[in-house]
Design a protein around this motif. Sequence first.
Motif, PDB file in Angstrom:
ATOM      1  N   ILE A 112      21.632  40.347 -52.452  1.00 47.48           N
ATOM      2  CA  ILE A 112      20.357  40.896 -52.066  1.00 47.48           C
ATOM      3  C   ILE A 112      19.520  40.916 -53.212  1.00 47.48           C
ATOM      4  O   ILE A 112      18.316  40.685 -53.291  1.00 47.48           O
ATOM      5  N   ALA A 113      20.093  41.081 -54.433  1.00 46.34           N
ATOM      6  CA  ALA A 113      19.326  41.306 -55.764  1.00 46.34           C
ATOM      7  C   ALA A 113      19.178  39.702 -55.916  1.00 46.34           C
ATOM      8  O   ALA A 113      17.728  39.556 -56.357  1.00 46.34           O
ATOM      9  N   PHE A 114      19.749  38.396 -55.606  1.00 44.57           N
ATOM     10  CA  PHE A 114      19.307  37.283 -55.966  1.00 44.57           C
ATOM     11  C   PHE A 114      17.999  36.977 -54.830  1.00 44.57           C
ATOM     12  O   PHE A 114      17.307  36.180 -55.408  1.00 44.57           O
ATOM     13  N   GLY A 115      18.160  37.623 -53.806  1.00 45.26           N
ATOM     14  CA  GLY A 115      17.257  37.211 -52.602  1.00 45.26           C
ATOM     15  C   GLY A 115      15.799  37.932 -53.095  1.00 45.26           C
ATOM     16  O   GLY A 115      14.856  37.345 -52.909  1.00 45.26           O
TER      17      GLY A 115
ATOM     18  N   GLY B  99      14.343  35.906 -55.808  1.00 46.08           N
ATOM     19  CA  GLY B  99      13.691  34.645 -55.526  1.00 46.08           C
ATOM     20  C   GLY B  99      12.479  34.843 -54.701  1.00 46.08           C
ATOM     21  O   GLY B  99      11.726  34.077 -54.863  1.00 46.08           O
ATOM     22  N   PHE B 100      12.330  36.132 -53.855  1.00 50.41           N
ATOM     23  CA  PHE B 100      11.244  36.223 -53.213  1.00 50.41           C
ATOM     24  C   PHE B 100      10.072  36.640 -54.254  1.00 50.41           C
ATOM     25  O   PHE B 100       9.157  36.039 -54.137  1.00 50.41           O
ATOM     26  N   GLN B 101      10.315  37.423 -55.418  1.00 54.09           N
ATOM     27  CA  GLN B 101       9.378  37.681 -56.433  1.00 54.09           C
ATOM     28  C   GLN B 101       8.817  36.308 -56.961  1.00 54.09           C
ATOM     29  O   GLN B 101       7.698  36.143 -57.391  1.00 54.09           O
ATOM     30  N   GLN B 102      10.012  35.512 -57.379  1.00 53.61           N
ATOM     31  CA  GLN B 102       9.672  34.326 -57.922  1.00 53.61           C
ATOM     32  C   GLN B 102       8.723  33.358 -57.108  1.00 53.61           C
ATOM     33  O   GLN B 102       7.717  32.846 -57.595  1.00 53.61           O
TER      34      GLN B 102
ATOM     35  N   LEU C  20       8.181  34.655 -62.326  1.00 55.48           N
ATOM     36  CA  LEU C  20       9.515  34.230 -62.989  1.00 55.48           C
ATOM     37  C   LEU C  20       9.798  35.341 -63.765  1.00 55.48           C
ATOM     38  O   LEU C  20      10.760  35.871 -63.787  1.00 55.48           O
ATOM     39  N   ARG C  21       8.752  35.995 -64.462  1.00 58.29           N
ATOM     40  CA  ARG C  21       9.158  37.229 -65.170  1.00 58.29           C
ATOM     41  C   ARG C  21       9.612  38.326 -64.528  1.00 58.29           C
ATOM     42  O   ARG C  21      10.263  39.230 -65.004  1.00 58.29           O
TER      43      ARG C  21
ATOM     44  N   TYR D 152      17.745  38.583 -61.031  1.00 62.04           N
ATOM     45  CA  TYR D 152      18.788  37.500 -61.640  1.00 62.04           C
ATOM     46  C   TYR D 152      19.901  38.277 -62.476  1.00 62.04           C
ATOM     47  O   TYR D 152      21.099  37.780 -62.227  1.00 62.04           O
ATOM     48  N   ILE D 153      19.389  38.631 -63.520  1.00 58.33           N
ATOM     49  CA  ILE D 153      20.150  39.022 -64.514  1.00 58.33           C
ATOM     50  C   ILE D 153      21.177  40.072 -64.030  1.00 58.33           C
ATOM     51  O   ILE D 153      22.227  40.233 -64.180  1.00 58.33           O
ATOM     52  N   GLY D 154      20.609  41.000 -63.433  1.00 55.25           N
ATOM     53  CA  GLY D 154      21.143  42.255 -62.745  1.00 55.25           C
ATOM     54  C   GLY D 154      22.335  41.939 -61.743  1.00 55.25           C
ATOM     55  O   GLY D 154      23.454  42.288 -61.800  1.00 55.25           O
ATOM     56  N   GLY D 155      22.092  40.953 -60.877  1.00 53.06           N
ATOM     57  CA  GLY D 155      22.745  40.221 -59.984  1.00 53.06           C
ATOM     58  C   GLY D 155      24.036  39.692 -60.192  1.00 53.06           C
ATOM     59  O   GLY D 155      25.107  39.866 -59.919  1.00 53.06           O
ATOM     60  N   ALA D 156      23.635  38.889 -61.615  1.00 54.84           N
ATOM     61  CA  ALA D 156      24.842  38.117 -62.246  1.00 54.84           C
ATOM     62  C   ALA D 156      25.945  38.787 -62.672  1.00 54.84           C
ATOM     63  O   ALA D 156      27.086  38.522 -62.918  1.00 54.84           O
ATOM     64  N   ILE D 157      25.208  39.886 -63.451  1.00 54.45           N
ATOM     65  CA  ILE D 157      26.244  40.620 -64.101  1.00 54.45           C
ATOM     66  C   ILE D 157      27.114  41.733 -63.425  1.00 54.45           C
ATOM     67  O   ILE D 157      28.144  41.814 -63.850  1.00 54.45           O
ATOM     68  N   GLY D 158      26.143  42.160 -62.360  1.00 53.57           N
ATOM     69  CA  GLY D 158      27.130  42.790 -61.412  1.00 53.57           C
ATOM     70  C   GLY D 158      28.220  42.138 -60.892  1.00 53.57           C
ATOM     71  O   GLY D 158      29.174  42.688 -60.619  1.00 53.57           O
TER      72      GLY D 158
END
Length: 78
Positions: free
Chosen positions: A28-31, A34-37, A45-46, A52-58
């Motif tokens: 969901i965090a990646f989604g 992506g929606f915001q990007q 992107l900002r 993206y970082i939070g989803g990956a670290i989690g």
Amino acid sequence: MDVIQQLVNMGNEVISWMQLLGIPASAIAFGVGGFQQIFGGAEGLRKAKPWYIGGAIGLIFILGASAIASFLKMKITF
């Protein structure tokens, strides 16, 4: 079954529940990122990078917890 074995089993169950809830949460965090990007315009992107970082670290923590638990289960004896 002694108390230590019960604690080990409970810890393994907690980790499996964390994975069941954490993997969809990171998706969901990646989604959201992506929606915001896509729809965020010039600043998209900002705005998406923290998601993206939070989803990956989690995801790394959740998957790493299982590996650490299985390693400790093999190495520690009581």
